[in-house]
Write an enzyme that holds these catalytic residues in place. Structure first.
Site, PDB file in Angstrom:
ATOM      1  N   GLN A  97       0.922  -1.350   0.118  1.00  0.00           N
ATOM      2  CA  GLN A  97      -0.007   0.037  -0.081  1.00  0.00           C
ATOM      3  C   GLN A  97       0.866   1.352  -0.131  1.00  0.00           C
ATOM      4  OE1 GLN A  97      -2.641   0.249   3.519  1.00  0.00           O
ATOM      5  NE2 GLN A  97      -3.728   2.135   2.547  1.00  0.00           N
ATOM      6  N   HIS A 148      -8.601   1.732  -0.447  1.00  0.00           N
ATOM      7  CA  HIS A 148      -8.881   1.973  -1.956  1.00  0.00           C
ATOM      8  C   HIS A 148      -9.101   0.427  -2.467  1.00  0.00           C
ATOM      9  CE1 HIS A 148      -4.525   2.544  -1.686  1.00  0.00           C
ATOM     10  NE2 HIS A 148      -4.372   1.883  -2.807  1.00  0.00           N
ATOM     11  N   HIS A 190      -8.652  -1.720  -5.870  1.00  0.00           N
ATOM     12  CA  HIS A 190      -8.268  -1.490  -7.305  1.00  0.00           C
ATOM     13  C   HIS A 190      -9.184  -2.590  -8.120  1.00  0.00           C
ATOM     14  CE1 HIS A 190      -3.969  -0.089  -6.898  1.00  0.00           C
ATOM     15  NE2 HIS A 190      -4.305  -0.358  -5.394  1.00  0.00           N
TER      16      HIS A 190
HETATM   17  P1  5GP Z   1      -1.438   1.226  -3.505  1.00  0.00           P
HETATM   18  O1  5GP Z   1      -0.193   1.114  -3.900  1.00  0.00           O
HETATM   19  O2  5GP Z   1      -1.632   2.241  -2.412  1.00  0.00           O
HETATM   20  O3  5GP Z   1      -2.252  -0.280  -3.315  1.00  0.00           O
HETATM   21  O4  5GP Z   1      -2.342   1.903  -4.851  1.00  0.00           O
HETATM   22  C1  5GP Z   1      -2.279   3.469  -5.095  1.00  0.00           C
HETATM   23  C2  5GP Z   1      -2.720   3.789  -6.381  1.00  0.00           C
HETATM   24  O5  5GP Z   1      -3.007   4.925  -6.537  1.00  0.00           O
HETATM   25  C3  5GP Z   1      -1.552   3.341  -7.401  1.00  0.00           C
HETATM   26  O6  5GP Z   1      -2.217   2.500  -8.517  1.00  0.00           O
HETATM   27  C4  5GP Z   1      -1.146   4.800  -8.095  1.00  0.00           C
HETATM   28  O7  5GP Z   1      -1.051   4.724  -9.444  1.00  0.00           O
HETATM   29  C5  5GP Z   1      -2.640   5.663  -7.680  1.00  0.00           C
HETATM   30  N1  5GP Z   1      -2.433   6.936  -7.630  1.00  0.00           N
HETATM   31  C6  5GP Z   1      -1.368   7.516  -6.961  1.00  0.00           C
HETATM   32  N2  5GP Z   1      -1.668   8.838  -6.900  1.00  0.00           N
HETATM   33  C7  5GP Z   1      -2.522   9.246  -7.845  1.00  0.00           C
HETATM   34  C8  5GP Z   1      -3.215  10.403  -8.276  1.00  0.00           C
HETATM   35  O8  5GP Z   1      -2.887  11.544  -7.827  1.00  0.00           O
HETATM   36  N3  5GP Z   1      -4.417  10.235  -9.042  1.00  0.00           N
HETATM   37  C9  5GP Z   1      -4.868   8.900  -9.522  1.00  0.00           C
HETATM   38  N4  5GP Z   1      -5.830   8.873 -10.338  1.00  0.00           N
HETATM   39  N5  5GP Z   1      -4.127   7.900  -9.142  1.00  0.00           N
HETATM   40  C10 5GP Z   1      -3.108   7.980  -8.241  1.00  0.00           C
END
Ligand code: 5GP
Ligand code: ZN
Length: 112
Positions: free
Chosen positions: A92, A98, A100
């Protein structure tokens, strides 16, 4: 409030909206890992799945329901994947819960 997903929910950071209701907001991931890569977040700030409390059980169910609704609208009949990265080992990077939703190509298993 420095949380980027809270800023996306309140509109102060722009995003491409996919779906929204009173409990959640869904938008296109900025670095898509599949032809369809959508993030579904609760409007209220919850840091991660590990931070959910009993009173948020129905909200968690709602987020999954929203993912299924969006997938149906995107015609991902061949299948899709819903992922919730949680904490450091879970990969994360944004500390606002969130989901996906990934689809539009064949996804390998196991994940890295
Ligand atoms: P995690 O790695 O926390 O599971 O996923 C975070 C996700 O947020 C990543 O896939 C990354 O590309 C997306 N993300 C990060 N910053 C932004 C942003 O400012 N806008 C959008 N639309 N996605 C973001
Ligand atoms: Zn937040």
């Amino acid at each position: 409030m420095s949380c980027i997903f809270c800023k996306i929910v309140d509109g102060s950071i722009p995003s491409t909206a996919i779906y929204e209701d009173d409990l959640c907001y869904a938008f296109a991931d900025i670095h898509p890992q599949a032809p369809e890569h959508i993030l579904i977040v609760p409007r209220e700030h919850i840091a991660s799945m590990a931070d959910c409390v009993q009173s948020e059980r129905s909200l968690l169910g709602h987020l999954l329901w929203a993912a299924a609704e969006i997938a149906q609208g995107k015609q991902l009949a061949k299948g899709y994947r819903v992922v919730i990265n949680t904490g450091e080992d879970g990969g994360q990077t944004v500390e606002h819960l969130h989901l996906h939703l990934l689809g539009g190509r064949s996804l390998s298993w196991p994940p890295g």
